[in-house]
Design an enzyme around this catalytic site. Sequence first.
Site, PDB file in Angstrom:
ATOM      1  CG  ASP A  19     -17.045  39.292 -27.099  1.00 38.07           C
ATOM      2  OD1 ASP A  19     -18.154  39.171 -27.410  1.00 38.07           O
ATOM      3  OD2 ASP A  19     -16.400  38.212 -27.112  1.00 38.07           O
ATOM      4  CD  GLU A  21     -21.726  33.995 -24.688  1.00 36.99           C
ATOM      5  OE1 GLU A  21     -21.202  32.900 -24.734  1.00 36.99           O
ATOM      6  OE2 GLU A  21     -22.403  34.583 -25.550  1.00 36.99           O
TER       7      GLU A  21
END
Length: 212
Positions: A19, A21
Amino acid sequence: MRRAILLKKMSSPCIITLDLEGVLSPEIWISVAEKTKIHELRLTTRDIADYDKLMSHRLKILSLHNLKLSEIQSVIAEMPLLDGARNFLDELRSICQVVILSDTFVEFAQPIMKNLGYPTLFCHNLEVKDDRITGYKLRQQNQKQAAVEAFKNLNFRVFSAGDSYNDISMLKAANVGCLFRATEKLKAEFPQFKAVEEYDDLIVRVKEFSLL
Ligand SMILES: [Mg+2]
């Protein structure tokens, strides 16, 4: 012994999906909320599991406050990476292939990718008219899970790490899924995933995985 060596040579190569953020960069929308003082933009995938609901809320607030794409882009351009993120990513990329799977948008991600040395990123696109964000276009529904499943079909073993609700299907699809700096609520809800707080610990787990 010889058989063990042969089997090891035959094990499929690994790939890491990460991922963006909350793992490598701060939350874009929280940074925008702080800079613009529009607190309604603080909600993220950590707070609302339904991505469409979350994005509809954000677009409504942007329109209400007349916030332009270029204004958001200038906030993102000044946003530093999380401490140690670039070195962490460089080390991961020296171990095996890394693909960043994010529910952000190409129009937001460019400055972050520059700071990360332009890794591979799969994400979505915004719909923009006269510098106003009018909508968004998901490249596909549930793209994180779909990407992991596709990599497995390409004979990769997949290690995935993320911090939010929108990472859970990716973590479930992976051979090994890891929560990184997730909230206590998420950790309690998904105890089947190892929860890691530091980059060094994640590197250790990836190294173990790459040697399986
Ligand atoms: Mg995240």
